[in-house]
Design a protein around this motif. Structure first.
Motif, PDB file in Angstrom:
ATOM      1  N   LYS A   7      37.860 -50.356  57.745  1.00  0.00           N
ATOM      2  CA  LYS A   7      37.802 -50.854  58.977  1.00  0.00           C
ATOM      3  C   LYS A   7      36.252 -50.920  59.306  1.00  0.00           C
ATOM      4  CE  LYS A   7      38.240 -49.714  64.091  1.00  0.00           C
ATOM      5  NZ  LYS A   7      38.907 -49.141  64.916  1.00  0.00           N
ATOM      6  N   ARG A  18      35.353 -54.193  57.319  1.00  0.00           N
ATOM      7  CA  ARG A  18      36.197 -55.362  57.424  1.00  0.00           C
ATOM      8  C   ARG A  18      35.784 -56.604  57.753  1.00  0.00           C
ATOM      9  NH1 ARG A  18      40.203 -52.991  61.022  1.00  0.00           N
ATOM     10  NH2 ARG A  18      41.160 -52.454  59.047  1.00  0.00           N
ATOM     11  N   ARG A  35      44.859 -56.279  58.138  1.00  0.00           N
ATOM     12  CA  ARG A  35      44.839 -54.998  58.113  1.00  0.00           C
ATOM     13  C   ARG A  35      43.959 -54.298  59.390  1.00  0.00           C
ATOM     14  NH1 ARG A  35      45.455 -56.072  52.894  1.00  0.00           N
ATOM     15  NH2 ARG A  35      46.258 -54.738  51.555  1.00  0.00           N
ATOM     16  N   GLY A  36      43.752 -55.370  60.404  1.00  0.00           N
ATOM     17  CA  GLY A  36      43.184 -54.816  61.797  1.00  0.00           C
ATOM     18  C   GLY A  36      44.357 -54.565  62.633  1.00  0.00           C
ATOM     19  N   GLU A  37      44.231 -53.641  63.683  1.00  0.00           N
ATOM     20  CA  GLU A  37      45.033 -53.501  64.478  1.00  0.00           C
ATOM     21  C   GLU A  37      45.451 -54.424  65.623  1.00  0.00           C
ATOM     22  OE1 GLU A  37      42.113 -51.797  63.924  1.00  0.00           O
ATOM     23  OE2 GLU A  37      42.878 -49.665  63.225  1.00  0.00           O
TER      24      GLU A  37
END
Length: 426
Positions: free
Chosen positions: A395, A398, A420-422
């Motif tokens: 994170k 990223r 892959r980020g929320e």
């Protein structure tokens, strides 16, 4: 031998490699490679009969004959091979490398040293037998951790391999041997046949057909180098013994008519004395015709102003073997930039490196010492990196990865990280 004087001849004249008669072998070699690739064992039998004069029945050389070879040579030779094995092993053990790991919060990365799985060793035959090549190629592979080592080497017209070569193989533990030489042997190692499993890498010197075949299969398998004619360059001062220098030049010249033997010295008397010694010594060599032709076509006697200029010329020629036959060889060693292996002092002829000393004798030829090295343990391993990021560490980085990927116009790369980020919606 041709004489050169740096005061009278340009550097280009001195460095120019003598044009030698070459064979257009690429087409022939390609035909052999294609035949082995298509016909496998049948092609190997055909070419072995055609070129070596014997018919292969079972392709694999009988293990019992390999083991029995140790009793077919003299006890003295067994002792010498055993001593050479120990010296070569001790030297190459120092070349082993360890992997490494580095870590910080959320990150682990490093490098593994992984041995190759299967290696093919080519041992020349024909005009001479080379048990030394067995030791120099197999031992580094064993130390690297290679599990499968297969050897190919030409046999005589009766299908027999020289006992000394077999004995060296037995001492190193090689049991998979095929009495096959030439381009067809390289093809078998690269492509595989019904009997021979393909390898990951091929090492070892050979004739022009072997070298061409290695060049053509490079990429499908790895190779060590494309070996050309062997060479030696001797830098000598007035303290050198001209008879010894002549002997060292002839030792190289007897390899092959294409071999190159060079003397570079600031002592004009040394050139005259070495030239005289060569004329006397060459007549007593069993391989006189080969050595004489080599010296005539490719030998050089180069007169320079001083040892500094001698080393400069040596660096530009980048010899396979460099002898420093001078009063203080260690004073010159730091100036040597390009040489396959360097032999220091009056009592260290190149032939010591061929057999017993320990450093590898499979060395870069034809000036390739400018950018390549002799065979070593590193030639039989791969360096494989690895990395791990935790969710938190990924994170943190990223946005930077996405920025970099977009700068290169690779939106798929950027998305691979962004997904892959929320906050990414699909």
């Amino acid at each position: 031998m041709k004489r050169f004087d740096s005061k009278k001849h340009s550097l280009a004249e001195i460095l120019k490699r003598q044009n030698s008669q070459t064979l257009n072998v690429v087409t022939e070699t390609n035909q052999i490679l294609e035949a082995v690739q298509k016909e496998g064992d049948q092609a190997l039998r055909h070419f072995t009969k055609l070129f070596d004069g014997h018919m292969l029945e079972d392709l694999a050389y009988p293990p019992a004959k390999i083991a029995a070879a140790i009793d077919a040579i003299s006890p003295e030779l067994v002792a010498v091979l055993t001593q050479a094995k120990a010296n070569i092993s001790t030297f190459h053990q120092r070349q082993t490398q360890q992997g490494f790991m580095q870590s910080q919060p959320g990150q682990v990365m490093g490098q593994q040293i992984v041995p190759l799985s299967r290696v093919g060793v080519y041992v020349p035959g024909g005009t001479a037998a080379y048990p030394s090549t067995v030791l120099m190629t197999v031992i580094p592979a064993l130390i690297a951790g290679v599990k499968e080592i297969v050897m190919v080497t030409p046999a005589n017209e009766h299908g027999e391999i020289t006992p000394a070569v077999l004995a060296a193989a037995h001492l190193t533990g090689v049991t998979e041997i095929y009495p096959i030489g030439g381009a067809q042997a390289i093809a078998a190692l690269a492509y595989g046949t019904e009997t021979i499993q393909p390898v990951d890498k091929i090492v070892g010197p050979g004739n022009i057909y072997v070298a061409t075949a290695k060049k053509l299969v490079n990429g499908l398998v790895g190779i060590d180098t494309i070996a050309g004619p062997s060479d030696v360059l001797i830098v000598a001062d007035s303290t050198a013994n001209p008879n010894w220098i002549a002997a060292d030049l002839l030792a190289q010249a007897e390899h092959d008519v294409q071999a190159q033997a060079i003397l570079v010295t600031p002592d004009s008397d040394m050139i005259d004395q070495v030239a005289f010694a060569l004329e006397k010594q060459v007549v007593d060599l069993p391989r006189q015709k080969i050595a004489a032709q080599s010296l005539l076509d490719h030998g050089k006697l180069i007169l320079v102003n001083d040892l500094e200029e001698a080393i400069s010329i040596a660096n530009q020629i980048a010899p396979e073997h460099l002898e420093l036959a001078v009063a203080d060889p260690f004073a010159l060693l730091g100036s040597v930039r390009h040489a396959g292996s360097t032999f220091l002092g009056h009592h260290t002829p190149e032939v010591l490196g061929d057999y017993l000393a320990g450093p590898n004798h499979t060395l870069p030829t034809e000036g390739t010492a400018r950018f390549s090295s002799g065979l070593s343990v590193q030639d039989f391993v791969k360096r494989c990196s690895y990395l791990y990021y935790s969710a938190a560490a990924a994170k943190d980085i990223r946005a930077s990865v996405i920025e970099f990927a977009e700068a290169e116009g690779l939106s798929g790369h950027a998305f691979s990280m962004a997904i892959r980020g929320e906050d990414v919606e699909l």
